[in-house]
Design a protein around this motif. Structure first.
Motif, PDB file in Angstrom:
ATOM      1  N   GLN A  65     -23.249  25.342  23.073  1.00 37.83           N
ATOM      2  CA  GLN A  65     -23.179  25.905  24.519  1.00 37.83           C
ATOM      3  C   GLN A  65     -22.432  27.076  24.432  1.00 37.83           C
ATOM      4  N   THR A  66     -21.367  27.342  23.784  1.00 38.37           N
ATOM      5  CA  THR A  66     -20.621  28.731  23.787  1.00 38.37           C
ATOM      6  C   THR A  66     -21.385  29.739  23.424  1.00 38.37           C
ATOM      7  N   LEU A  67     -21.997  29.722  22.170  1.00 40.20           N
ATOM      8  CA  LEU A  67     -22.891  30.742  21.938  1.00 40.20           C
ATOM      9  C   LEU A  67     -24.056  31.082  22.709  1.00 40.20           C
ATOM     10  N   GLU A  68     -24.660  29.993  23.546  1.00 34.35           N
ATOM     11  CA  GLU A  68     -25.821  30.617  24.295  1.00 34.35           C
ATOM     12  C   GLU A  68     -25.097  31.062  25.774  1.00 34.35           C
ATOM     13  N   THR A  69     -23.828  30.522  26.180  1.00 31.74           N
ATOM     14  CA  THR A  69     -23.444  31.037  27.234  1.00 31.74           C
ATOM     15  C   THR A  69     -22.561  32.378  27.225  1.00 31.74           C
TER      16      THR A  69
ATOM     17  N   LYS B 104     -24.170  36.539  14.113  1.00 28.52           N
ATOM     18  CA  LYS B 104     -23.025  37.361  14.437  1.00 28.52           C
ATOM     19  C   LYS B 104     -21.574  36.447  13.765  1.00 28.52           C
ATOM     20  N   LEU B 105     -22.146  35.393  14.486  1.00 26.18           N
ATOM     21  CA  LEU B 105     -20.606  34.125  14.090  1.00 26.18           C
ATOM     22  C   LEU B 105     -20.591  34.247  12.514  1.00 26.18           C
ATOM     23  N   ALA B 106     -21.758  33.975  11.910  1.00 27.76           N
ATOM     24  CA  ALA B 106     -21.929  33.803  10.358  1.00 27.76           C
ATOM     25  C   ALA B 106     -21.273  34.848   9.721  1.00 27.76           C
ATOM     26  N   VAL B 107     -21.449  36.193  10.123  1.00 31.23           N
ATOM     27  CA  VAL B 107     -20.755  37.448   9.702  1.00 31.23           C
ATOM     28  C   VAL B 107     -19.564  37.370   9.641  1.00 31.23           C
TER      29      VAL B 107
ATOM     30  N   ARG C 240     -25.959  32.428   7.540  1.00 35.79           N
ATOM     31  CA  ARG C 240     -26.265  32.020   8.724  1.00 35.79           C
ATOM     32  C   ARG C 240     -26.866  30.688   8.919  1.00 35.79           C
ATOM     33  N   ALA C 241     -27.484  30.167   7.966  1.00 32.73           N
ATOM     34  CA  ALA C 241     -27.993  29.079   7.828  1.00 32.73           C
ATOM     35  C   ALA C 241     -26.790  27.759   7.940  1.00 32.73           C
TER      36      ALA C 241
ATOM     37  N   LYS D 174     -11.078  30.956  15.592  1.00 30.79           N
ATOM     38  CA  LYS D 174     -10.380  32.452  15.143  1.00 30.79           C
ATOM     39  C   LYS D 174     -11.471  33.404  15.193  1.00 30.79           C
ATOM     40  N   ALA D 175     -12.864  33.032  14.793  1.00 29.20           N
ATOM     41  CA  ALA D 175     -13.680  33.976  14.749  1.00 29.20           C
ATOM     42  C   ALA D 175     -14.476  34.339  16.017  1.00 29.20           C
ATOM     43  N   LEU D 176     -14.362  33.341  16.997  1.00 35.36           N
ATOM     44  CA  LEU D 176     -14.755  33.619  18.315  1.00 35.36           C
ATOM     45  C   LEU D 176     -13.847  34.281  19.117  1.00 35.36           C
TER      46      LEU D 176
END
Length: 83
Positions: A10-14, A21-24, A30-31, A53-55
């Protein structure tokens, strides 16, 4: 599976943050993010902290949303107990 995956999806879509990007930012494949996103595997507690932290680096409001979605019931219960 659970709550973390739903909150992450929900957060990534919103906030229009891609899984890649989050994986990096997390320095993971990414998997791995994709498995969380599709609720195939739940991240452990340490990983949830790293996701926050990443977010925060990508979008601080997205990080707050993720926390609210993930811990919402617990946070609300805590607030009621403080009153």
């Amino acid at each position: 599976m659970g709550r973390a995956g739903k909150a992450l999806k929900q957060t990534l879509e919103t906030y229009k943050i891609s899984q890649n990007k989050l994986a990096v930012v997390l320095n993971v494949d990414r998997a791995v993010v994709n498995r969380w996103f599709h609720e195939q595997v739940d991240p452990n507690a340490e990983t949830v902290a790293e996701i926050v932290k990443a977010l925060q680096n990508l979008d601080p409001i997205a990080a707050k949303t993720f926390i609210q979605l993930y811990l919402g019931d617990l946070l609300q219960q805590d607030e009621r107990e403080d009153r």
